[in-house]
Design a protein around this motif. Sequence first.
Motif, PDB file in Angstrom:
ATOM      1  N   PRO A  84       0.811  -1.220   0.000  1.00 37.40           N
ATOM      2  CA  PRO A  84       0.000   0.000   0.000  1.00 37.40           C
ATOM      3  C   PRO A  84       0.844   1.268   0.000  1.00 37.40           C
ATOM      4  N   VAL A  85       0.213   2.379  -0.391  1.00 33.27           N
ATOM      5  CA  VAL A  85       0.838   3.692  -0.218  1.00 33.27           C
ATOM      6  C   VAL A  85       0.904   3.950   1.287  1.00 33.27           C
ATOM      7  N   VAL A  86       2.080   4.284   1.790  1.00 30.23           N
ATOM      8  CA  VAL A  86       2.228   4.621   3.215  1.00 30.23           C
ATOM      9  C   VAL A  86       2.170   6.132   3.401  1.00 30.23           C
ATOM     10  N   TYR A  87       2.818   6.881   2.498  1.00 34.99           N
ATOM     11  CA  TYR A  87       2.686   8.332   2.576  1.00 34.99           C
ATOM     12  C   TYR A  87       2.959   9.009   1.241  1.00 34.99           C
ATOM     13  N   ARG A  88       2.493  10.242   1.156  1.00 37.88           N
ATOM     14  CA  ARG A  88       2.749  11.096   0.001  1.00 37.88           C
ATOM     15  C   ARG A  88       3.249  12.424   0.517  1.00 37.88           C
ATOM     16  N   VAL A  89       4.143  13.032  -0.236  1.00 36.03           N
ATOM     17  CA  VAL A  89       4.566  14.389   0.111  1.00 36.03           C
ATOM     18  C   VAL A  89       4.652  15.200  -1.173  1.00 36.03           C
TER      19      VAL A  89
END
Length: 194
Positions: free
Chosen positions: A50-55
């Motif tokens: 899964p995507v854990v984070y975006r910045v």
Amino acid sequence: MWNTDQLLSRYDPATGTLDGASPVERRLADLRGCFADRGAFDAALALDNPVVYRVGSVAPAEGEGDLHYGVGCVMPGRIGDEYFLTKGHLHAWRPAAEFYFGLAGEGMMLLEDESDGASQMVPLRPGHAVYVPGRTAHRTVNTGLVPLTYLGVYPARAGHDYATIEHCNFRACVVERGGQPVLVPRVRSGVVCH
Ligand code: PAN
Ligand code: ZN
């Protein structure tokens, strides 16, 4: 004279993004070595990535005295009992401090003083302003049930040193104990740095 597009970026609370920002997405597979429990990491990754984070970062100018800023969004989740987190870094230009401001969700900033290795966690919630001093490794941890979104503002010349953290990781981690986040020494590690 600057034009307005260079001066303005709008935050969209619905998506947790800034317009005009260059987006980076980190998935679970990108975070190998960040979590203390490697067995739990491998088991989770075998099921999903899964995507854990975006910045999304904005770099309006590169001069001495200029600022860069970004909005980060860390998803809720855990690997074993350790909450989802960002890779974390020191600034390449070590004196560079950073200002964080919580926008949505609830979490912690994990800070580690490079000079003495001391660890600290500081709550990050909507309306919280957190000052990250220079020479301090920092990582953002989502301890809640919804995405944790925050603004970070730092000197344009700060740069990001990921290698130091990739090699040694943080000395402590934020884990769930009885429904609460607590800071504990990181025990399961293949690399002895400290
Ligand atoms: C933040 C971070 C953001 C993502 O904007 O870049 O939280 O974390 P990583 O950079 O560790 O992947 C910041 O601290 N900038 O300096
Ligand atoms: Zn930073």
